[in-house]
Enzyme design. Structure first.
Site, PDB file in Angstrom:
ATOM      1  N   PRO A  43       0.739  -1.211  -0.077  1.00 33.43           N
ATOM      2  CA  PRO A  43      -0.007  -0.105   0.050  1.00 33.43           C
ATOM      3  C   PRO A  43       1.007   1.242   0.030  1.00 33.43           C
ATOM      4  O   PRO A  43       0.405   2.179  -0.411  1.00 33.43           O
ATOM      5  CB  PRO A  43      -0.910  -0.079   1.425  1.00 33.43           C
ATOM      6  CG  PRO A  43      -0.899  -1.465   1.691  1.00 33.43           C
ATOM      7  CD  PRO A  43       0.413  -1.976   1.092  1.00 33.43           C
ATOM      8  N   PRO A 228      55.185  -0.918   9.866  1.00 35.27           N
ATOM      9  CA  PRO A 228      56.156  -0.703  11.336  1.00 35.27           C
ATOM     10  C   PRO A 228      56.242  -2.182  12.083  1.00 35.27           C
ATOM     11  O   PRO A 228      56.854  -2.225  13.061  1.00 35.27           O
ATOM     12  CB  PRO A 228      55.789   0.458  12.026  1.00 35.27           C
ATOM     13  CG  PRO A 228      54.353   0.484  11.911  1.00 35.27           C
ATOM     14  CD  PRO A 228      54.010   0.283  10.423  1.00 35.27           C
ATOM     15  N   ASP A 251      63.855  -9.261   5.531  1.00 35.01           N
ATOM     16  CA  ASP A 251      65.114  -9.229   6.314  1.00 35.01           C
ATOM     17  C   ASP A 251      64.779  -9.051   7.790  1.00 35.01           C
ATOM     18  O   ASP A 251      63.705  -9.482   8.169  1.00 35.01           O
ATOM     19  CB  ASP A 251      65.633  -7.785   5.964  1.00 35.01           C
ATOM     20  CG  ASP A 251      64.838  -6.501   5.982  1.00 35.01           C
ATOM     21  OD1 ASP A 251      64.966  -5.763   5.123  1.00 35.01           O
ATOM     22  OD2 ASP A 251      63.756  -6.757   6.780  1.00 35.01           O
ATOM     23  N   LYS A 273      69.567  -8.310   6.376  1.00 34.50           N
ATOM     24  CA  LYS A 273      70.570  -7.150   6.314  1.00 34.50           C
ATOM     25  C   LYS A 273      70.178  -6.565   7.899  1.00 34.50           C
ATOM     26  O   LYS A 273      69.342  -6.094   8.271  1.00 34.50           O
ATOM     27  CB  LYS A 273      69.926  -6.357   5.263  1.00 34.50           C
ATOM     28  CG  LYS A 273      70.303  -6.659   4.047  1.00 34.50           C
ATOM     29  CD  LYS A 273      69.812  -5.481   2.730  1.00 34.50           C
ATOM     30  CE  LYS A 273      70.385  -4.432   2.877  1.00 34.50           C
ATOM     31  NZ  LYS A 273      69.749  -3.412   1.959  1.00 34.50           N
ATOM     32  N   GLY A 305      57.925  -0.915   7.022  1.00 32.36           N
ATOM     33  CA  GLY A 305      57.432   0.531   6.592  1.00 32.36           C
ATOM     34  C   GLY A 305      56.978   0.757   5.253  1.00 32.36           C
ATOM     35  O   GLY A 305      56.255  -0.099   4.696  1.00 32.36           O
ATOM     36  N   ASP A 306      57.582   1.574   4.331  1.00 34.39           N
ATOM     37  CA  ASP A 306      57.231   1.851   3.142  1.00 34.39           C
ATOM     38  C   ASP A 306      58.535   1.690   2.253  1.00 34.39           C
ATOM     39  O   ASP A 306      59.529   2.043   2.523  1.00 34.39           O
ATOM     40  CB  ASP A 306      56.668   3.416   2.995  1.00 34.39           C
ATOM     41  CG  ASP A 306      56.468   3.568   1.488  1.00 34.39           C
ATOM     42  OD1 ASP A 306      55.334   3.506   1.204  1.00 34.39           O
ATOM     43  OD2 ASP A 306      57.240   3.746   0.539  1.00 34.39           O
ATOM     44  N   ILE A 309      60.540   4.789   1.375  1.00 35.60           N
ATOM     45  CA  ILE A 309      61.212   5.632   2.503  1.00 35.60           C
ATOM     46  C   ILE A 309      62.142   4.886   3.174  1.00 35.60           C
ATOM     47  O   ILE A 309      61.955   4.121   3.975  1.00 35.60           O
ATOM     48  CB  ILE A 309      60.049   6.124   3.285  1.00 35.60           C
ATOM     49  CG1 ILE A 309      58.816   6.892   2.633  1.00 35.60           C
ATOM     50  CG2 ILE A 309      60.422   6.915   4.417  1.00 35.60           C
ATOM     51  CD1 ILE A 309      57.815   7.566   3.336  1.00 35.60           C
ATOM     52  N   ALA A 335      57.384   4.002   9.117  1.00 30.87           N
ATOM     53  CA  ALA A 335      57.586   3.962  10.738  1.00 30.87           C
ATOM     54  C   ALA A 335      57.390   5.355  11.385  1.00 30.87           C
ATOM     55  O   ALA A 335      56.701   5.214  12.493  1.00 30.87           O
ATOM     56  CB  ALA A 335      59.009   3.611  11.010  1.00 30.87           C
ATOM     57  N   MET A 386      66.622   5.435  11.976  1.00 34.84           N
ATOM     58  CA  MET A 386      67.996   4.604  12.116  1.00 34.84           C
ATOM     59  C   MET A 386      69.068   5.539  12.702  1.00 34.84           C
ATOM     60  O   MET A 386      70.147   5.753  12.309  1.00 34.84           O
ATOM     61  CB  MET A 386      68.725   4.255  10.960  1.00 34.84           C
ATOM     62  CG  MET A 386      67.832   3.195  10.100  1.00 34.84           C
ATOM     63  SD  MET A 386      68.263   2.491   8.358  1.00 34.84           S
ATOM     64  CE  MET A 386      67.837   4.165   7.449  1.00 34.84           C
TER      65      MET A 386
END
Length: 468
Positions: A43, A228, A251, A273, A305-306, A309, A335, A386
Site C-alpha cells: 500500500p 612498522p 630481512d 640485512k 614501513g614503506d 622511504i 615508521a 636509524m
C-alpha cells in the site's frame, strides 16, 4: 546439508517483493544487481523504494497482496512485516512450487538469501542455514577485505581471451595449466591494477607464443611495504600478494606476526640485512630477485614501513626494470606515521608544526651529511630513522645550528608492537637517554614541539620533565 547452494539465473525473470519497508528495500537492492524485472506490492513505499518506482526501475502495485500477484513470477520475497500477510504469501507460493523467502523466518521459506561478496561476475555466497546471521556478516566482511576490488574485471578479461587460448592450446590439461599460471602472473596483476593496455599487450604475447610451446610466462616482483610491524596495519593489496607469493624475500625488520600472514608453502629467503652485519649485499639481493622472477615465480620482497622511504625500494625497482622484470610497488605505513599514531604524537599541528621532515641518521660512512641548518628550523617536526647509534651527535649538530636544547623529543622503540616503548625527554638529553634506556631499535627519533604530546610514556630510570 539442509540448504543446497545454487546460483539462480534471473535474467528477464519477473520477481515479486511483498512489502514497502526497509526490510523490503534491502532485498530489492540485492535483486537490482541482477537483470530481473522487479514488482513490488505494498500500500505504501518508503522513500528509497518510492524513488525507484518513480524512476521506473521497479513496478509498484499500490495495494495489498493478492493471490494473482504470483502469476508468471519466478521468485517471491515476503517482507511486509505483517505475519499474516507474509504467512499467506508463503503458503500460496509453496503451493505453486515457487521459490519463496520470508525475511528472518527460514522455517517458512523455501530458500534463504546468503551473505554475498559481489565482484561481478565473481560472486561468493555464505550461509549458515539461518542459524548465525551475525557470523555470516563477519565472514563476508573478512572475505571482502581479502578480495581485490577489480576481481570482476579480471574474470571478464580472461573471458575475452578464452576462445583464443582454446584455439592455440590443445587439450584441457594444457589450458588448465595456462590459466593457472595466468591468474598468478604479471598480466593478471596488471588487470587488478587497472592497467588494461599493459595487460592486453602481455596477454597477446602469451597467447601468440603458446603454439611454439614456449613457457615464457616470466614471473614478477612486488616490493611490498608491511608497515612498522603490526599485522593489522597491512594493506589489503599487501596481504593478497603475501598470500599468492611463490617466494618471499625478507630481512630482520619483518616481525613474526607479519611472516605468519605469508602463504604457508611459499619459499622464504632471509637476507638478514642489519647495520654492520649484512648477510647478503644489496647487489646480491637484486640478482636474487631477478633470478627468481626469471624462473617464473611471483616474488614478494617484504620491506618494513614503506619501500620508498629509506627502504632502497627505488634501487631495487630500477634494477628490476633494467632487467625487464615486471615490478610493482605496494606502499606501506612508514615508521614515522605508525609510531607517531601509537605514541599519540601529531606530526603536524596548527599551533606547533607546519611541516614534517624525514631524515636518516645512519650511512655507511657514519652520520650522513645533511643540511643541519634546515633541519634545525623552527615550527617543524623532525623524524630521524636509524638514528639510535648517532643520537648524541644528531642532537649536538641541531643545537649547534640554533635548535633549543630544551626542544621536546620522543623515542619510539619497536613501535606498534606489543613490546613498544615510548621515551620522552629534551634534545640535550637525547644521547644519554638512548644509552641510559639501552635503546636497541628499531626506533625512530621525533624532535620538535609536538613530541611533548607523547602518550603512554614508558617509565624511565630518571624521569625528565618535557619542556614545552
Amino acid at each position: 546439508m539442509r540448504y543446497f547452494p545454487l546460483f539462480h539465473d534471473l535474467r528477464d525473470a519477473a520477481c515479486l517483493v511483498v512489502g514497502g519497508n526497509e526490510a523490503a528495500a534491502r532485498k530489492v537492492r540485492l535483486l537490482q544487481r541482477t537483470e530481473a524485472r522487479l514488482h513490488i506490492v505494498a500500500p505504501e513505499l518508503n522513500e528509497e523504494l518510492a524513488a525507484l518506482a518513480s524512476a521506473g526501475e521497479v513496478e509498484w502495485h499500490a495495494r495489498r497482496f493478492r493471490a494473482k500477484d504470483l502469476e508468471d513470477k519466478s521468485l517471491v520475497i515476503a517482507a511486509s512485516g505483517d505475519e499474516r500477510v507474509d504467512g499467506r504469501v508463503s503458503r500460496l507460493a509453496r503451493a505453486r512450487r515457487l521459490p519463496v523467502n520470508l525475511v528472518d523466518r527460514p522455517a517458512l521459506s523455501s530458500f534463504i538469501v546468503p551473505g554475498m561478496v559481489d565482484r561481478n561476475p565473481v560472486t561468493i555466497a555464505i550461509g549458515s542455514g539461518g542459524s548465525a546471521p551475525v557470523l555470516v556478516r563477519q565472514l563476508r566482511e573478512r572475505i571482502e577485505a581479502l578480495l581485490p576490488a577489480r576481481l570482476g574485471d579480471l574474470a571478464r578479461f580472461a573471458d575475452r581471451f578464452r576462445p583464443a587460448v582454446k584455439s592455440v592450446i590443445p587439450g584441457e590439461e594444457g589450458r588448465r595449466h595456462f590459466w593457472s599460471r595466468f591468474f598468478r602472473g604479471p598480466v593478471a596483476e596488471a588487470v587488478l591494477q587497472g592497467d588494461d593496455r599493459r595487460a592486453t599487450d602481455g596477454m597477446l604475447t602469451l597467447v601468440n607464443s603458446a603454439p611454439e610451446g614456449r613457457d615464457n610466462q616470466q614471473g614478477s616482483v612486488a616490493l611490498v611495504g608491511v608497515g612498522p610491524g603490526d599485522p593489522d596495519l597491512l594493506t589489503f593489496r599487501a596481504l593478497r600478494l603475501m598470500q599468492e607469493a611463490d617466494v618471499v624475500v625478507h630481512d630482520r625488520l619483518i616481525s613474526e606476526g607479519i611472516l605468519d600472514c605469508v602463504r604457508r608453502d611459499a619459499e622464504r629467503i632471509h637476507v638478514g640485512k642489519a647495520k654492520g652485519a649484512h648477510s647478503m649485499s644489496q647487489d646480491e639481493i637484486n640478482r636474487l630477485l631477478v633470478q627468481q622472477a626469471r624462473a617464473g615465480k611471483l616474488v614478494v620482497r617484504l620491506k618494513g614501513g614503506d619501500p620508498f622511504i629509506f627502504g632502497r625500494g627505488g634501487e631495487e625497482q630500477a634494477y628490476l626494470q633494467t632487467h625487464e622484470i615486471a615490478v610493482q610497488v605496494v606502499p606501506g605505513i612508514t615508521a614515522a606515521t605508525g609510531c607517531a599514531a601509537t605514541a599519540g604524537i601529531p606530526l603536524t599541528h596548527r599551533d606547533m608544526a607546519s611541516a614534517v621532515t624525514f631524515a636518516t641518521g645512519y650511512s655507511r660512512e657514519g652520520l650522513p651529511d645533511l643540511d643541519w641548518q634546515a633541519l634545525a628550523a623552527a615550527r617543524q617536526t623532525l623524524v630521524v630513522y636509524m638514528g639510535v647509534s648517532n643520537g648524541g651527535e644528531i642532537a649536538k649538530r641541531l643545537m649547534d645550528k640554533g635548535l633549543s636544547a630544551q626542544t621536546p623529543i620522543a623515542v619510539v622503540e619497536k613501535g606498534t608492537l606489543p613490546e613498544q616503548r615510548v621515551l620522552g625527554s629534551h634534545l640535550a638529553d637525547l644521547g644519554d637517554l638512548l644509552k641510559r634506556e639501552q635503546v636497541e631499535g628499531p626506533a625512530v627519533l621525533m624532535i620538535g614541539s609536538v613530541a611533548a604530546s607523547a602518550q603512554n610514556l614508558t617509565p624511565a630510570e630518571t624521569p625528565l620533565a618535557l619542556a614545552v
